[in-house]
Design an enzyme around this catalytic site. Structure first.
Site, PDB file in Angstrom:
ATOM      1  N   VAL A  85       4.414   8.535  -9.578  1.00  0.00           N
ATOM      2  CA  VAL A  85       3.508   9.345  -8.599  1.00  0.00           C
ATOM      3  C   VAL A  85       3.895   9.525  -7.507  1.00  0.00           C
ATOM      4  O   VAL A  85       3.269   9.677  -6.403  1.00  0.00           O
ATOM      5  CB  VAL A  85       2.169   8.468  -8.742  1.00  0.00           C
ATOM      6  CG1 VAL A  85       1.529   8.544 -10.054  1.00  0.00           C
ATOM      7  CG2 VAL A  85       2.225   7.044  -8.282  1.00  0.00           C
TER       8      VAL A  85
ATOM      9  N   ASP B 200       4.579   3.819 -11.508  1.00  0.00           N
ATOM     10  CA  ASP B 200       5.362   3.759 -10.662  1.00  0.00           C
ATOM     11  C   ASP B 200       5.121   4.267  -9.500  1.00  0.00           C
ATOM     12  O   ASP B 200       5.010   5.391  -9.179  1.00  0.00           O
ATOM     13  CB  ASP B 200       6.918   4.239 -11.035  1.00  0.00           C
ATOM     14  CG  ASP B 200       7.737   3.966 -10.025  1.00  0.00           C
ATOM     15  OD1 ASP B 200       8.815   2.939 -10.289  1.00  0.00           O
ATOM     16  OD2 ASP B 200       7.807   4.562  -8.922  1.00  0.00           O
TER      17      ASP B 200
ATOM     18  N   TYR C 182       4.397   5.898  -0.492  1.00  0.00           N
ATOM     19  CA  TYR C 182       3.462   7.315  -1.264  1.00  0.00           C
ATOM     20  C   TYR C 182       2.050   7.015  -0.709  1.00  0.00           C
ATOM     21  O   TYR C 182       1.457   8.113  -0.866  1.00  0.00           O
ATOM     22  CB  TYR C 182       3.744   6.915  -2.934  1.00  0.00           C
ATOM     23  CG  TYR C 182       4.899   6.951  -3.550  1.00  0.00           C
ATOM     24  CD1 TYR C 182       6.302   7.119  -2.947  1.00  0.00           C
ATOM     25  CD2 TYR C 182       4.935   6.537  -4.814  1.00  0.00           C
ATOM     26  CE1 TYR C 182       7.363   6.907  -3.744  1.00  0.00           C
ATOM     27  CE2 TYR C 182       5.987   6.580  -5.595  1.00  0.00           C
ATOM     28  CZ  TYR C 182       7.280   6.782  -4.755  1.00  0.00           C
ATOM     29  OH  TYR C 182       8.493   6.715  -5.604  1.00  0.00           O
TER      30      TYR C 182
ATOM     31  N   LYS D 107       6.857  -0.578  -4.456  1.00  0.00           N
ATOM     32  CA  LYS D 107       8.395  -0.818  -3.611  1.00  0.00           C
ATOM     33  C   LYS D 107       7.881  -1.144  -2.278  1.00  0.00           C
ATOM     34  O   LYS D 107       7.155  -0.564  -1.633  1.00  0.00           O
ATOM     35  CB  LYS D 107       8.967   0.763  -3.921  1.00  0.00           C
ATOM     36  CG  LYS D 107       9.211   1.353  -5.020  1.00  0.00           C
ATOM     37  CD  LYS D 107       9.951   2.426  -5.274  1.00  0.00           C
ATOM     38  CE  LYS D 107       9.724   3.202  -6.644  1.00  0.00           C
ATOM     39  NZ  LYS D 107       8.475   3.915  -6.811  1.00  0.00           N
TER      40      LYS D 107
ATOM     41  N   HIS E 195      12.898  -0.373  -1.305  1.00  0.00           N
ATOM     42  CA  HIS E 195      12.696   1.180  -1.890  1.00  0.00           C
ATOM     43  C   HIS E 195      14.236   1.835  -1.478  1.00  0.00           C
ATOM     44  O   HIS E 195      14.530   2.982  -2.207  1.00  0.00           O
ATOM     45  CB  HIS E 195      11.633   1.827  -0.914  1.00  0.00           C
ATOM     46  CG  HIS E 195      11.139   3.078  -1.571  1.00  0.00           C
ATOM     47  ND1 HIS E 195       9.835   3.478  -1.295  1.00  0.00           N
ATOM     48  CD2 HIS E 195      11.640   4.017  -2.434  1.00  0.00           C
ATOM     49  CE1 HIS E 195       9.695   4.666  -2.150  1.00  0.00           C
ATOM     50  NE2 HIS E 195      10.664   4.993  -2.477  1.00  0.00           N
TER      51      HIS E 195
END
Ligand code: A2P
Length: 276
Positions: free
Chosen positions: A28, A53, A58, A83, A113
């Site tokens: 996503v 995920d 994000y 992450k 990340h």
């Protein structure tokens, strides 16, 4: 569902720490928090995906958590990744925030990340998150073979996954080999080249011969190269299409033609350019 993703047999991979990860997940990245993200995750779960995920960077963990609850799929049946955003200092404090946003007690996988400010400083914090039960497995993302080696050198509990940009066009063969040699599964992000690779003529030709779509060919190549793959889509029909990859195989000849699309020279690097 016979042809879609599931949680046994060919559809899962055992990680070096003994945990299992579904070979197909929904990514996503670049899906804004809100109804678009909630729909994508809920549709994926309805269609049989059992792996989602996301990442702190994000900004959509709350939507992922809401969709997971709304789906009615039991938490323990879904493999959930987030992450650590390495612009922050404390992986333990940050995963506590992720768990709160996601509305879960534990993630299945917590990964660094990218190797900002060096590959090793965050790792003890990841290990702590695992010891505290906040994450079942821990890993890295965007790490080259040499950066992976540096983490392994200082680790009590080594990474079990390296998530990198990977597709026939970014066929990081030496990185894949180094990961496999160290018991680290490679997870492929942007397997469709964020959509760009779908228009390639070689991919389209193979898809036509196989009576499949270009997306299915690219994703199947990832499976046959032994990676875990996390295509992103916000369209229900595409999310469904991307899951129909367990009921056909690419021939050795087709795999070889796809391999030749590589533009990285089979690199052991994780990125050609950095954003950090
Ligand atoms: P959308 O989200 O609008 O459906 P990647 O996984 O490599 O990052 O690629 C994601 C991009 O590819 C997104 O722009 C997504 O669009 C598009 N995409 C995903 N699956 C398909 C598909 N089956 N057919 C066409 N485009 C797709």
């Amino acid at each position: 569902m016979p042809n879609g993703p599931a949680t046994s047999g060919d559809h899962v991979r055992r990680l070096a720490d003994g945990n299992q990860i579904p070979r197909l997940g929904l990514g996503v990245w670049q899906v804004p928090d809100g109804p678009g993200c909630e729909n994508a995750v809920r549709w994926a779960l309805e269609l049989g995906y059992r792996h989602i995920d996301t990442a702190q960077a994000y900004g959509n963990e709350a939507s992922v958590g809401r969709a997971l609850r709304d789906s009615g799929v039991p938490r323990e049946q879904v493999f959930l990744t987030t992450k650590f955003y390495p612009g922050r200092r404390d992986p333990q404090a940050e995963v506590e925030q992720s768990l709160r946003r996601l509305g879960v007690d534990q993630v299945d996988l917590y990964i660094v990340h990218w190797p900002q400010n060096g590959p090793t400083w965050a790792w003890p914090g990841l290990e702590r998150a695992r010891e505290l039960g906040y994450a079942r497995s821990i890993g890295i993302s965007n790490f080259s073979a040499s950066q992976l080696e540096q983490v392994i050198a200082i680790a009590d509990s080594p990474p079990v996954i390296n998530q990198v940009q990977f597709s026939p066009f970014e066929y990081r063969r030496r990185l894949l080999e180094e990961c496999e040699g160290r018991g680290v599964a490679l997870e492929a992000y942007s397997p469709l080249g964020t959509g760009r690779h779908l228009r390639n003529q070689t991919v389209a030709g193979i898809a036509q011969r196989a009576s499949r779509t270009p997306a299915q060919v690219l994703l199947r190549w990832c499976l046959q190269r032994d990676t875990v793959v996390i295509p992103k889509s916000t369209h229900r029909e595409r999310i469904e299409e991307n899951a129909q990859i367990f009921d056909f195989s690419l021939s050795d000849e087709d795999l070889a033609s796809l391999d030749q699309l590589d533009r990285t020279g089979g690199t052991a690097a994780a990125r050609e350019s950095k954003w950090w």
